[in-house]
Design a protein around this motif. Structure first.
Motif, PDB file in Angstrom:
ATOM      1  N   ASP A  16      34.108 105.347 -20.428  1.00 52.38           N
ATOM      2  CA  ASP A  16      34.332 106.200 -21.590  1.00 52.38           C
ATOM      3  C   ASP A  16      34.218 107.674 -21.250  1.00 52.38           C
ATOM      4  OD1 ASP A  16      31.656 106.198 -21.059  1.00 52.38           O
ATOM      5  OD2 ASP A  16      31.013 106.015 -23.155  1.00 52.38           O
ATOM      6  N   ALA A  17      34.296 108.019 -19.988  1.00 48.18           N
ATOM      7  CA  ALA A  17      34.217 109.414 -19.555  1.00 48.18           C
ATOM      8  C   ALA A  17      35.260 109.656 -18.473  1.00 48.18           C
ATOM      9  CB  ALA A  17      32.814 109.746 -19.049  1.00 48.18           C
ATOM     10  N   MET A  18      35.304 110.878 -17.971  1.00 49.03           N
ATOM     11  CA  MET A  18      36.228 111.242 -16.928  1.00 49.03           C
ATOM     12  C   MET A  18      35.442 111.674 -15.699  1.00 49.03           C
ATOM     13  SD  MET A  18      39.593 111.300 -16.785  1.00 49.03           S
ATOM     14  CE  MET A  18      40.236 111.753 -18.382  1.00 49.03           C
ATOM     15  N   ARG A  19      35.672 111.017 -14.580  1.00 46.41           N
ATOM     16  CA  ARG A  19      35.042 111.435 -13.323  1.00 46.41           C
ATOM     17  C   ARG A  19      35.722 112.722 -12.859  1.00 46.41           C
ATOM     18  NH1 ARG A  19      32.868 108.426  -8.961  1.00 46.41           N
ATOM     19  NH2 ARG A  19      32.284 106.951 -10.607  1.00 46.41           N
ATOM     20  N   VAL A  20      34.930 113.731 -12.546  1.00 45.51           N
ATOM     21  CA  VAL A  20      35.478 115.021 -12.135  1.00 45.51           C
ATOM     22  C   VAL A  20      35.060 115.301 -10.693  1.00 45.51           C
ATOM     23  CG1 VAL A  20      35.628 117.496 -12.612  1.00 45.51           C
ATOM     24  CG2 VAL A  20      35.338 115.869 -14.505  1.00 45.51           C
ATOM     25  N   LEU A  21      36.031 115.514  -9.833  1.00 46.27           N
ATOM     26  CA  LEU A  21      35.787 115.883  -8.447  1.00 46.27           C
ATOM     27  C   LEU A  21      36.391 117.263  -8.201  1.00 46.27           C
ATOM     28  CD1 LEU A  21      36.762 112.576  -6.600  1.00 46.27           C
ATOM     29  CD2 LEU A  21      34.463 113.363  -7.139  1.00 46.27           C
ATOM     30  N   ARG A  22      35.600 118.138  -7.644  1.00 44.75           N
ATOM     31  CA  ARG A  22      36.144 119.430  -7.228  1.00 44.75           C
ATOM     32  C   ARG A  22      36.661 119.283  -5.804  1.00 44.75           C
ATOM     33  NH1 ARG A  22      33.685 125.524  -7.909  1.00 44.75           N
ATOM     34  NH2 ARG A  22      35.117 126.551  -6.448  1.00 44.75           N
ATOM     35  N   TYR A  23      37.867 119.758  -5.554  1.00 43.53           N
ATOM     36  CA  TYR A  23      38.435 119.620  -4.218  1.00 43.53           C
ATOM     37  C   TYR A  23      38.695 120.977  -3.590  1.00 43.53           C
ATOM     38  CZ  TYR A  23      43.176 120.906  -5.789  1.00 43.53           C
ATOM     39  OH  TYR A  23      44.259 121.580  -6.282  1.00 43.53           O
ATOM     40  N   GLN A  24      38.736 120.982  -2.279  1.00 43.61           N
ATOM     41  CA  GLN A  24      39.109 122.175  -1.512  1.00 43.61           C
ATOM     42  C   GLN A  24      39.943 121.735  -0.314  1.00 43.61           C
ATOM     43  OE1 GLN A  24      35.876 124.463   0.186  1.00 43.61           O
ATOM     44  NE2 GLN A  24      37.131 126.308   0.305  1.00 43.61           N
ATOM     45  N   VAL A  25      41.068 122.380  -0.133  1.00 42.07           N
ATOM     46  CA  VAL A  25      41.962 122.086   0.982  1.00 42.07           C
ATOM     47  C   VAL A  25      41.809 123.186   2.019  1.00 42.07           C
ATOM     48  CG1 VAL A  25      44.352 121.735   1.680  1.00 42.07           C
ATOM     49  CG2 VAL A  25      43.573 120.904  -0.540  1.00 42.07           C
ATOM     50  N   SER A  26      41.589 122.783   3.277  1.00 35.96           N
ATOM     51  CA  SER A  26      41.390 123.753   4.350  1.00 35.96           C
ATOM     52  C   SER A  26      42.332 123.450   5.509  1.00 35.96           C
ATOM     53  CB  SER A  26      39.946 123.714   4.861  1.00 35.96           C
ATOM     54  OG  SER A  26      39.033 123.959   3.817  1.00 35.96           O
ATOM     55  N   PRO A  27      43.010 124.473   6.051  1.00 31.52           N
ATOM     56  CA  PRO A  27      43.846 124.246   7.226  1.00 31.52           C
ATOM     57  C   PRO A  27      42.985 124.082   8.475  1.00 31.52           C
ATOM     58  CG  PRO A  27      43.867 126.562   6.626  1.00 31.52           C
ATOM     59  CD  PRO A  27      43.065 125.853   5.561  1.00 31.52           C
ATOM     60  N   LEU A  28      43.319 123.110   9.309  1.00 33.61           N
ATOM     61  CA  LEU A  28      42.592 122.851  10.538  1.00 33.61           C
ATOM     62  C   LEU A  28      43.593 122.660  11.670  1.00 33.61           C
ATOM     63  CD1 LEU A  28      39.896 120.280   9.337  1.00 33.61           C
ATOM     64  CD2 LEU A  28      39.552 122.710   9.776  1.00 33.61           C
ATOM     65  N   SER A  29      43.100 122.839  12.896  1.00 30.22           N
ATOM     66  CA  SER A  29      43.916 122.610  14.084  1.00 30.22           C
ATOM     67  C   SER A  29      43.268 121.528  14.924  1.00 30.22           C
ATOM     68  CB  SER A  29      44.063 123.902  14.903  1.00 30.22           C
ATOM     69  OG  SER A  29      44.733 124.896  14.163  1.00 30.22           O
ATOM     70  N   GLY A  30      44.082 120.653  15.487  1.00 28.77           N
ATOM     71  CA  GLY A  30      43.586 119.577  16.336  1.00 28.77           C
ATOM     72  C   GLY A  30      44.517 119.362  17.508  1.00 28.77           C
ATOM     73  N   PRO A  31      44.215 118.373  18.341  1.00 24.38           N
ATOM     74  CA  PRO A  31      45.063 118.088  19.507  1.00 24.38           C
ATOM     75  C   PRO A  31      46.505 117.768  19.129  1.00 24.38           C
ATOM     76  CG  PRO A  31      42.978 116.897  19.636  1.00 24.38           C
ATOM     77  CD  PRO A  31      43.054 117.483  18.269  1.00 24.38           C
TER      78      PRO A  31
END
Length: 230
Positions: A141-156
């Motif tokens: 009976d509620a809404m789950r709230v998630l705060r998100y953050q997108v970050s650029p990363l470098s890998g192999p």
């Protein structure tokens, strides 16, 4: 600790007992899939498969060049070679891989079932700045709230984006209007003046934390790929 991990192979001293424990872990994982729970079981299986595949490929390569592998140095991440037979861990890995692959197939089928019956939709207008915002998932009976953050990363393998989320202590009425949701989110996170928000709409009743939240995150990552560089 996950039901299945490389530790089972590292600590194995009796092949029959080790196989029993591996099959028991796979049974526990399949039981979770039958209960429509994806996370963390599918991710654990994929990580295990990656590790076992690397171990077997390394053993095959070493044995082809310089004799059999006789031990595994887990701390150093290398194979010890020269000897009459491969260590127990390598033999177990070769035996276990088809079983792990079959279980991964079940988990992916469950994910596809859930993903096909859920859609990620924008809440109101989507602002120009979308690298931070909110994911909303219906939870009883509620809404789950998630705060998100997108970050650029470098890998192999090149550049990619990482998604981080955290639970936000904000109670939203599922029956309220999108405008009311956005106003409540702006009040709960005043550092985001006009936050981006996306809601997962599911057609079927599935576990929230174990299935709907992972599906929402994966769909958001897919959406992120269409945004261009941060």
């Amino acid at each position: 600790m996950p039901a299945l991990s490389l530790r089972l192979f590292d600590a194995a001293s009796d092949p029959e007992a080790a196989r029993y424990r591996i099959l028991a872990g796979l049974s526990e994982t399949r039981s979770a899939f039958r209960s429509n729970r994806i996370s963390p079981w599918l991710g654990d299986l994929v990580g295990l498969h990656r590790g076992l595949s690397a171990l077997v490929a390394g053993a095959d390569s070493v044995e082809g060049r310089a004799g059999a592998v006789v031990d595994v140095d887990w701390e150093a991440g290398r194979l010890v070679r020269s000897g009459p037979e491969a260590p127990l861990a390598v033999g177990l890995a070769r035996w276990a891989l088809p079983h792990v692959e079959a279980a991964i197939g079940e988990g992916r089928a469950l994910y596809e079932f859930a993903a096909e019956r859920a859609a990620l939709r924008a809440v109101g207008l989507v602002p120009a700045y979308r690298d931070e915002g909110f994911l909303l998932v219906r939870d009883a009976d509620a809404m789950r709230v998630l705060r998100y953050q997108v970050s650029p990363l470098s890998g192999p393998d090149g550049r990619y984006r990482a998604l981080r989320t955290s639970r936000l202590d904000a109670r939203l009425d599922p029956l309220a209007s999108p405008a009311a949701w956005k106003a409540a989110l702006a009040e709960a996170a005043p550092d985001l003046a006009a936050p981006a928000a996306f809601r997962l709409e599911a057609e079927v009743d599935l576990p929230v934390e174990a299935t709907l939240v992972p599906v929402a995150k994966r769909k958001l990552l897919g959406l992120v790929g269409t945004w261009g560089e941060a």
